[in-house]
Design a protein around this motif. Structure first.
Motif, PDB file in Angstrom:
ATOM      1  N   ASP A   1       0.824  -1.210   0.000  1.00 18.41           N
ATOM      2  CA  ASP A   1       0.000   0.000   0.000  1.00 18.41           C
ATOM      3  C   ASP A   1       0.856   1.257   0.000  1.00 18.41           C
ATOM      4  O   ASP A   1       0.544   2.242  -0.664  1.00 18.41           O
ATOM      5  CB  ASP A   1      -0.943   0.001   1.207  1.00 18.41           C
ATOM      6  N   ALA A   2       1.949   1.225   0.744  1.00 19.68           N
ATOM      7  CA  ALA A   2       2.851   2.380   0.785  1.00 19.68           C
ATOM      8  C   ALA A   2       3.484   2.610  -0.585  1.00 19.68           C
ATOM      9  O   ALA A   2       3.698   3.746  -1.000  1.00 19.68           O
ATOM     10  CB  ALA A   2       3.937   2.167   1.830  1.00 19.68           C
ATOM     11  N   ALA A   3       3.758   1.518  -1.299  1.00 19.86           N
ATOM     12  CA  ALA A   3       4.403   1.632  -2.614  1.00 19.86           C
ATOM     13  C   ALA A   3       3.482   2.242  -3.662  1.00 19.86           C
ATOM     14  O   ALA A   3       3.930   2.988  -4.533  1.00 19.86           O
ATOM     15  CB  ALA A   3       4.880   0.258  -3.074  1.00 19.86           C
TER      16      ALA A   3
ATOM     17  N   SER B   1      -2.571   2.703   4.364  1.00 19.17           N
ATOM     18  CA  SER B   1      -2.889   1.585   5.251  1.00 19.17           C
ATOM     19  C   SER B   1      -1.567   1.030   5.765  1.00 19.17           C
ATOM     20  O   SER B   1      -1.086  -0.003   5.301  1.00 19.17           O
ATOM     21  CB  SER B   1      -3.657   0.494   4.496  1.00 19.17           C
ATOM     22  N   PRO B   2      -0.929   1.739   6.710  1.00 15.98           N
ATOM     23  CA  PRO B   2       0.405   1.355   7.173  1.00 15.98           C
ATOM     24  C   PRO B   2       0.483  -0.108   7.601  1.00 15.98           C
ATOM     25  O   PRO B   2      -0.329  -0.573   8.404  1.00 15.98           O
ATOM     26  CB  PRO B   2       0.648   2.293   8.360  1.00 15.98           C
ATOM     27  N   ALA B   3       1.453  -0.808   7.056  1.00 20.03           N
ATOM     28  CA  ALA B   3       1.606  -2.228   7.358  1.00 20.03           C
ATOM     29  C   ALA B   3       1.828  -2.473   8.851  1.00 20.03           C
ATOM     30  O   ALA B   3       1.383  -3.489   9.397  1.00 20.03           O
ATOM     31  CB  ALA B   3       2.762  -2.797   6.551  1.00 20.03           C
ATOM     32  N   LYS B   4       2.502  -1.551   9.511  1.00 26.39           N
ATOM     33  CA  LYS B   4       2.809  -1.740  10.929  1.00 26.39           C
ATOM     34  C   LYS B   4       1.528  -1.872  11.753  1.00 26.39           C
ATOM     35  O   LYS B   4       1.453  -2.697  12.672  1.00 26.39           O
ATOM     36  CB  LYS B   4       3.651  -0.579  11.442  1.00 26.39           C
ATOM     37  N   GLN B   5       0.518  -1.086  11.411  1.00 21.67           N
ATOM     38  CA  GLN B   5      -0.755  -1.158  12.136  1.00 21.67           C
ATOM     39  C   GLN B   5      -1.469  -2.484  11.889  1.00 21.67           C
ATOM     40  O   GLN B   5      -2.199  -2.980  12.748  1.00 21.67           O
ATOM     41  CB  GLN B   5      -1.658   0.003  11.712  1.00 21.67           C
ATOM     42  N   VAL B   6      -1.268  -3.034  10.700  1.00 18.09           N
ATOM     43  CA  VAL B   6      -1.898  -4.306  10.345  1.00 18.09           C
ATOM     44  C   VAL B   6      -1.171  -5.464  11.023  1.00 18.09           C
ATOM     45  O   VAL B   6      -1.789  -6.366  11.607  1.00 18.09           O
ATOM     46  CB  VAL B   6      -1.907  -4.501   8.814  1.00 18.09           C
ATOM     47  N   ILE B   7       0.143  -5.446  10.950  1.00 16.63           N
ATOM     48  CA  ILE B   7       0.954  -6.571  11.428  1.00 16.63           C
ATOM     49  C   ILE B   7       1.032  -6.646  12.955  1.00 16.63           C
ATOM     50  O   ILE B   7       0.883  -7.719  13.549  1.00 16.63           O
ATOM     51  CB  ILE B   7       2.389  -6.489  10.837  1.00 16.63           C
ATOM     52  N   GLU B   8       1.253  -5.515  13.616  1.00 16.02           N
ATOM     53  CA  GLU B   8       1.514  -5.565  15.049  1.00 16.02           C
ATOM     54  C   GLU B   8       0.218  -5.583  15.863  1.00 16.02           C
ATOM     55  O   GLU B   8      -0.074  -4.693  16.672  1.00 16.02           O
ATOM     56  CB  GLU B   8       2.431  -4.407  15.447  1.00 16.02           C
TER      57      GLU B   8
ATOM     58  N   PRO C   1       9.394  -0.850   0.323  1.00 18.49           N
ATOM     59  CA  PRO C   1       8.685  -1.411  -0.835  1.00 18.49           C
ATOM     60  C   PRO C   1       9.100  -0.794  -2.164  1.00 18.49           C
ATOM     61  O   PRO C   1       8.854  -1.369  -3.222  1.00 18.49           O
ATOM     62  CB  PRO C   1       7.213  -1.100  -0.524  1.00 18.49           C
ATOM     63  N   ASN C   2       9.743   0.370  -2.110  1.00 19.75           N
ATOM     64  CA  ASN C   2      10.211   0.985  -3.360  1.00 19.75           C
ATOM     65  C   ASN C   2      11.309   0.146  -4.003  1.00 19.75           C
ATOM     66  O   ASN C   2      11.411   0.084  -5.226  1.00 19.75           O
ATOM     67  CB  ASN C   2      10.707   2.404  -3.083  1.00 19.75           C
ATOM     68  N   TYR C   3      12.127  -0.486  -3.183  1.00 20.58           N
ATOM     69  CA  TYR C   3      13.149  -1.393  -3.708  1.00 20.58           C
ATOM     70  C   TYR C   3      12.588  -2.791  -3.948  1.00 20.58           C
ATOM     71  O   TYR C   3      12.848  -3.415  -4.982  1.00 20.58           O
ATOM     72  CB  TYR C   3      14.332  -1.508  -2.734  1.00 20.58           C
ATOM     73  N   TRP C   4      11.795  -3.272  -2.986  1.00 21.62           N
ATOM     74  CA  TRP C   4      11.373  -4.669  -3.009  1.00 21.62           C
ATOM     75  C   TRP C   4      10.166  -4.911  -3.906  1.00 21.62           C
ATOM     76  O   TRP C   4      10.085  -5.966  -4.547  1.00 21.62           O
ATOM     77  CB  TRP C   4      11.063  -5.149  -1.592  1.00 21.62           C
ATOM     78  N   TYR C   5       9.237  -3.970  -3.946  1.00 20.09           N
ATOM     79  CA  TYR C   5       8.005  -4.183  -4.708  1.00 20.09           C
ATOM     80  C   TYR C   5       8.017  -3.479  -6.071  1.00 20.09           C
ATOM     81  O   TYR C   5       7.683  -4.076  -7.089  1.00 20.09           O
ATOM     82  CB  TYR C   5       6.790  -3.726  -3.903  1.00 20.09           C
ATOM     83  N   LEU C   6       8.413  -2.208  -6.102  1.00 19.14           N
ATOM     84  CA  LEU C   6       8.344  -1.453  -7.357  1.00 19.14           C
ATOM     85  C   LEU C   6       9.516  -1.713  -8.286  1.00 19.14           C
ATOM     86  O   LEU C   6       9.355  -1.745  -9.505  1.00 19.14           O
ATOM     87  CB  LEU C   6       8.256   0.055  -7.070  1.00 19.14           C
TER      88      LEU C   6
END
Length: 327
Positions: free
Chosen positions: A268-270, A275-282, A302-307
């Motif tokens: 989502d950030a990418a 929808s910050p992943a930290k709020q979802v995961i923790e 995610p800019n390196y890993w996803y995009l």
């Protein structure tokens, strides 16, 4: 008077003879003849464009070395060319990673998005080379009608091998072979260091992608599997489905597997969603895991890993991020 006419006739005759000698043959032979006859202009022989035949996953393409008008759809390739100082003409300006934000400038032609190329704009450029990867594979035939098009997607099953092949190919096309070798050597050094530490730790890991409040897992051989396959982290679960979108999992799955390290990629950030992943995961469930309790949940950029990924800049940064997360 007759002597004067004779002299004029002789001068004209000599001029015709030299002109005929200068135009005998053509191309490079012309220039060589001029140089061998003491031509005062010292002009070098015209350079013949060298052409490479490139075999790739989607076909075979003839490409001239050092192409001038280059359209790049793969952000890993874009960060590589940026690192090598190679100029490009057109890029998809939607969702360009922040570390490549210079390419949002109006001096670069906006050629659409990663999934929807603007064929009209690309055609107007008259590109010498178009470089694509997985997201544009369905447009390959149409793009090939516009200009020489090559596919440089990374093979997740043999990530580093295919990555290095792509880098070597780009080095060959743009006469940057030695610079590519130098950068690859630096990346290898970082990877070897991370692998040594990860292996020595004996720790395992789980890789997840978060989007829209949902979580997918990725294991060995997947698009993010280099954490296991290259960087040395044992997978907490070896049988995770290998697919583009990963294996859909629950938070109970994460608790059950209880990984030492939890590597998180926020899609989502990418793509600009909030929808910050930290709020979802923790959440209360994940807080029971070793990864949370030991402070080893690693949020990857995610800019390196996803995009992007698969580039000289992105792969180097990906390895460094995992190294920084080691405890």
């Amino acid at each position: 008077m007759s002597k004067k006419l004779s002299l004029i006739f002789l001068t004209v005759l000599l001029a015709v003879v030299f002109t005929a000698c200068g135009t005998t043959g053509g191309g490079t032979t012309d220039t060589a003849a001029n140089l061998s006859n003491g031509s005062s202009d010292g002009a070098p022989a015209p350079k013949v464009d060298e052409e490479l035949t490139i075999k790739h996953q989607l076909g075979e393409t003839k490409v001239k070395k050092n192409p001038q008008k280059v359209v790049v759809f793969d952000f890993g390739t874009l960060d590589t060319l940026d690192k090598l100082g190679v100029q490009v003409t057109g890029v998809p300006q939607a969702n360009i990673p922040p570390y490549l934000s210079k390419y949002q400038d109006a001096k670069y032609v906006n050629v659409g998005s990663l999934k929807e190329p603007d064929f009209e704009k690309i055609n107007q450029i008259g590109p010498d080379l178009i470089i694509i990867s997985g997201r544009q594979s369905e447009a390959y035939q149409e793009l090939s009608k516009i200009g020489p098009t090559i596919f440089v997607g990374v093979d997740n099953a043999k990530y580093m091998e295919s990555f290095k092949q792509n880098m070597t190919l780009l080095g060959s096309i743009f006469d940057k072979a030695s610079a590519v070798e130098e950068e690859l050597a630096k990346i290898d050094a970082t990877i070897n260091n991370v692998k040594e530490k990860a292996t020595a730790s004996g720790k395992n890991g789980l890789i997840v992608l978060v989007t829209g409040g949902k979580v997918s897992a990725y294991g060995p051989g997947s698009r993010f599997g280099l954490i296991h396959d290259v960087l040395g982290f044992a997978p907490v679960e070896k049988n995770i489905e290998v697919s583009t979108h990963g294996q859909s999992i629950s938070f109970e799955f994460i608790v059950e597997k209880n990984p030492d390290y939890l590597f998180v990629i926020d899609r989502d950030a990418a793509v600009g969603n909030e929808s910050p992943a930290k709020q979802v995961i923790e959440n209360e469930l994940v807080k029971k895991t070793k990864a949370y309790q030991n402070g080893t949940i690693v949020y990857l950029d995610p800019n390196y890993w996803y995009l992007s990924g698969g580039g000289l800049i992105s792969v180097a940064e990906m390895a460094k991020e995992v190294e920084a997360g080691l405890k």
